[in-house]
Design a protein around this motif. Sequence first.
Motif, PDB file in Angstrom:
ATOM      1  N   ARG A 136      44.634 -13.546  17.627  1.00 39.48           N
ATOM      2  CA  ARG A 136      45.882 -13.240  16.943  1.00 39.48           C
ATOM      3  C   ARG A 136      46.523 -11.997  17.555  1.00 39.48           C
ATOM      4  NH1 ARG A 136      47.798 -14.456  11.869  1.00 39.48           N
ATOM      5  NH2 ARG A 136      45.850 -15.556  11.387  1.00 39.48           N
ATOM      6  N   ILE A 137      47.844 -12.029  17.683  1.00 41.46           N
ATOM      7  CA  ILE A 137      48.600 -10.818  17.995  1.00 41.46           C
ATOM      8  C   ILE A 137      49.483 -10.580  16.783  1.00 41.46           C
ATOM      9  CG2 ILE A 137      50.310  -9.761  19.481  1.00 41.46           C
ATOM     10  CD1 ILE A 137      49.171 -11.304  21.819  1.00 41.46           C
ATOM     11  N   ASP A 138      49.174  -9.543  16.083  1.00 41.12           N
ATOM     12  CA  ASP A 138      49.767  -9.311  14.776  1.00 41.12           C
ATOM     13  C   ASP A 138      50.700  -8.105  14.837  1.00 41.12           C
ATOM     14  OD1 ASP A 138      50.266  -9.580  12.125  1.00 41.12           O
ATOM     15  OD2 ASP A 138      48.208  -9.261  11.450  1.00 41.12           O
ATOM     16  N   ARG A 169      47.382  -4.669   4.986  1.00 44.54           N
ATOM     17  CA  ARG A 169      46.033  -5.134   4.640  1.00 44.54           C
ATOM     18  C   ARG A 169      45.099  -3.950   4.370  1.00 44.54           C
ATOM     19  NH1 ARG A 169      47.323  -9.238   8.391  1.00 44.54           N
ATOM     20  NH2 ARG A 169      46.651  -7.961  10.137  1.00 44.54           N
ATOM     21  N   THR A 222      46.375 -14.379  -1.094  1.00 45.92           N
ATOM     22  CA  THR A 222      46.825 -14.613   0.280  1.00 45.92           C
ATOM     23  C   THR A 222      47.407 -13.320   0.823  1.00 45.92           C
ATOM     24  OG1 THR A 222      48.973 -15.308  -0.528  1.00 45.92           O
ATOM     25  CG2 THR A 222      47.341 -17.024  -0.156  1.00 45.92           C
ATOM     26  N   THR A 223      47.142 -13.065   2.056  1.00 48.89           N
ATOM     27  CA  THR A 223      47.675 -11.860   2.669  1.00 48.89           C
ATOM     28  C   THR A 223      48.561 -12.253   3.827  1.00 48.89           C
ATOM     29  OG1 THR A 223      45.758 -11.713   4.060  1.00 48.89           O
ATOM     30  CG2 THR A 223      45.727 -10.440   2.031  1.00 48.89           C
ATOM     31  N   VAL A 224      49.421 -11.328   4.169  1.00 45.64           N
ATOM     32  CA  VAL A 224      50.421 -11.606   5.191  1.00 45.64           C
ATOM     33  C   VAL A 224      49.832 -11.325   6.560  1.00 45.64           C
ATOM     34  CG1 VAL A 224      52.614 -10.808   6.101  1.00 45.64           C
ATOM     35  CG2 VAL A 224      52.314 -11.132   3.663  1.00 45.64           C
ATOM     36  N   ALA A 225      50.069 -12.236   7.473  1.00 48.11           N
ATOM     37  CA  ALA A 225      49.668 -12.027   8.865  1.00 48.11           C
ATOM     38  C   ALA A 225      50.568 -12.904   9.727  1.00 48.11           C
ATOM     39  CB  ALA A 225      48.211 -12.395   9.087  1.00 48.11           C
ATOM     40  N   VAL A 226      50.948 -12.387  10.842  1.00 47.38           N
ATOM     41  CA  VAL A 226      51.732 -13.186  11.790  1.00 47.38           C
ATOM     42  C   VAL A 226      50.915 -13.328  13.064  1.00 47.38           C
ATOM     43  CG1 VAL A 226      53.979 -12.527  10.905  1.00 47.38           C
ATOM     44  CG2 VAL A 226      52.895 -11.128  12.651  1.00 47.38           C
ATOM     45  N   ASN A 227      51.280 -14.303  13.832  1.00 52.20           N
ATOM     46  CA  ASN A 227      50.574 -14.516  15.094  1.00 52.20           C
ATOM     47  C   ASN A 227      51.609 -14.766  16.184  1.00 52.20           C
ATOM     48  OD1 ASN A 227      48.694 -14.880  17.036  1.00 52.20           O
ATOM     49  ND2 ASN A 227      47.569 -16.491  15.979  1.00 52.20           N
ATOM     50  N   LEU A 228      51.710 -13.817  17.101  1.00 52.88           N
ATOM     51  CA  LEU A 228      52.710 -13.914  18.168  1.00 52.88           C
ATOM     52  C   LEU A 228      52.163 -14.589  19.422  1.00 52.88           C
ATOM     53  CD1 LEU A 228      54.210 -10.358  17.683  1.00 52.88           C
ATOM     54  CD2 LEU A 228      55.295 -12.503  17.120  1.00 52.88           C
ATOM     55  N   CYS A 262      51.835  -5.520   9.138  1.00 53.67           N
ATOM     56  CA  CYS A 262      50.936  -6.381   8.356  1.00 53.67           C
ATOM     57  C   CYS A 262      49.536  -5.780   8.303  1.00 53.67           C
ATOM     58  CB  CYS A 262      50.873  -7.777   8.974  1.00 53.67           C
ATOM     59  SG  CYS A 262      52.459  -8.618   8.992  1.00 53.67           S
ATOM     60  N   ASP A 280      50.648  -7.139  -1.934  1.00 47.16           N
ATOM     61  CA  ASP A 280      50.064  -6.894  -0.615  1.00 47.16           C
ATOM     62  C   ASP A 280      50.996  -7.391   0.490  1.00 47.16           C
ATOM     63  OD1 ASP A 280      49.665  -9.427  -1.620  1.00 47.16           O
ATOM     64  OD2 ASP A 280      48.013  -9.843  -0.268  1.00 47.16           O
ATOM     65  N   ASP A 309      57.654 -14.914  14.944  1.00 49.36           N
ATOM     66  CA  ASP A 309      56.944 -15.421  13.766  1.00 49.36           C
ATOM     67  C   ASP A 309      57.570 -14.733  12.561  1.00 49.36           C
ATOM     68  OD1 ASP A 309      55.217 -16.806  12.188  1.00 49.36           O
ATOM     69  OD2 ASP A 309      53.380 -16.006  13.060  1.00 49.36           O
TER      70      ASP A 309
END
Lengths: 211, 422
Positions: free
Chosen positions: B204-206, B214, A4-10, B210, B246, B164
């Motif tokens: 997505r707005i990341d 990746r 699993t990788t980290v990602a955020v969604n604003l 992050c 990661d 988030d």
Amino acid sequence: MSATTVAVNLVPKVLRMQEARRRRTARWTLTALIAALLAGGTTLVTLDRQASAAELRAQQRSLQVSLTAVRGRLSDATETCRRLKSEIQRADALRSKRCWSGMLALLSRAMPAETWLTSISTEPPLPSGAGPVRALLPSGATQPTTAQPITLSAPTSLILRGYALDHDALYAFISALKQSRVFSKVELVGKAGAEPMLKTTAVRFELSCTW
Amino acid sequence: MSRRARPGGLASGSAPRLWPKYMLSLIRSTRRTAPTVLGLDLGQAAIRAVQLRRAPDSPSSAGGAGDTQPFAGPWMVIDAVQWDRRPDEPAELKTGWSERLRRGLRQRAFRGRRVAVGFSSPDVEIHALELPDDAAAGQAPVVAAARIEIERLMSFEDGSAETDFWRIPRGRGTRTDALGVAAPRARVLEIWDLCRRAGLDCRRIDASACAVARLGTMLRFAGPRDIWGALDLGYRAARLALCVDDVPVLARAFDTGGAKWTARIAEGLQVSPASAELHKRDHGLALAGRGLRRRNRAAAADDEVHAVPAATAHVPNDELAGMITSILRSELDQLAAEIERSYAYVQQCFPERGIGGLMLVGGGALTRNLEHHLSQRLGISVRAADGWSAGERSALRWSGTQRQPISTLGVAIGLALSEYPA
């Protein structure tokens, strides 16, 4: 490492849900549209084929009526043709018949007193092609189911058998027949031999007189 | 009678049974090599877009059973594009950019309309959080708690930001177990509208932290048990993300960057900003003759493997490089000190882990010899991301003949991977 990788969604959740709903709607609309197009296309094709089939059936019906009429006409024509052929053959047969009374008179005139006949026949003895008349009738039938044409072949020669007291009488008979010009050819069949007859001898002969 | 497979073929009876297997394999293969979303890095100096797909020869898993390396490559760059922005242009992407993006992307080889946009400091703030466990408290209360905590810590007005967070492994002596992200809602909606007007589907707005994590994961930048970092040297700020595995466990932004360095060089050398930018990239920094201050064995060995031959190594000993180094010395020293402090903090939290090195991305990474300078200064392996995109064993390949610096596209590449199943 974990997978699993980290990602955020604003992106605000409301917008995300709206967008997801819009995508779902668009997807369903597209699916429904494609389904409708496919169904409509299939229906159109089916209707078109049904119309073509109905048209072809109508054509088939009219053609069958025409065919029946043509078959009737053909049957009539065939029957007429057969009847005419039969009549033609009968006419031919009739045309080839001899006047047997005249023939007997001719023989009487040509035959010397020292000559007598034991048999007169024709060659062939029966009309060829006619066959036995009874064989045409099925057993137990009172009359033929269909009219069978009778083809008669006229005899081509006359066979005369008999005796002469001597050879001179025989030759005189042959000469008389030839001179009558009724026959194209008169000839002695086989060898004329003397045979005992009562207290004397007689010459047995067989003549073939061809017309 | 036994059924035998023909040489080079299938037994006729087994073929129908194997069809579903082949179809499944085909679907999996197609999905595996499907294009990623479009990674869109809306930077101050330039806007960059990248799209990737897995190379057809990439293995289905990285190293077989048990090894679940995320983003196992190699990856192919379907297309990459960069549009430079004017220096005097405001940070907000106003009129014209949506149409420019629409037309520009249509002319390229990009596939699909899905995009992932990246936010970085100062548009985004990242704060350490202490959150209850999901399993104990439930996900919804944790999300609500995170929002409250982020709003308490952020500099934006309450209720005016989108938030988030992501979980991080808890280190020794610290109660931090998540990093929260906040961005002004107005800025988020501005980007959302920009994408809508450009005909793009913003998935997505990341956070750029992050994204670079990746990228580093994909490039296998560090060993599996090392603490590694990614330094994004942007136009407005430098952003450091230190990662364990990661996961970025520390994200910081420093008030330095390409624009500031260029301005200082221009001021120091009395040249225009454009000339200063060229000098920065062409001459760069002069390497000091002194040895490494602190090195660990892993970094030393790594440097030996990737050592540049002496004959080809460009060591700008010229005066211009020395002058630039002098001009930027205070900035570089300050940056190095902050990086060193950050590494020390993370190493203190995770003492069982080694130091894995630092990867440079962003336009500032093109400064000549910056990686050698920082490597000497920090005593760890420092390399620009381009170092991993060269060679046959690279995790990243280019389609056709196009080549662009991976360092400048680093954030966009990381964003492109955001919607892809690891």
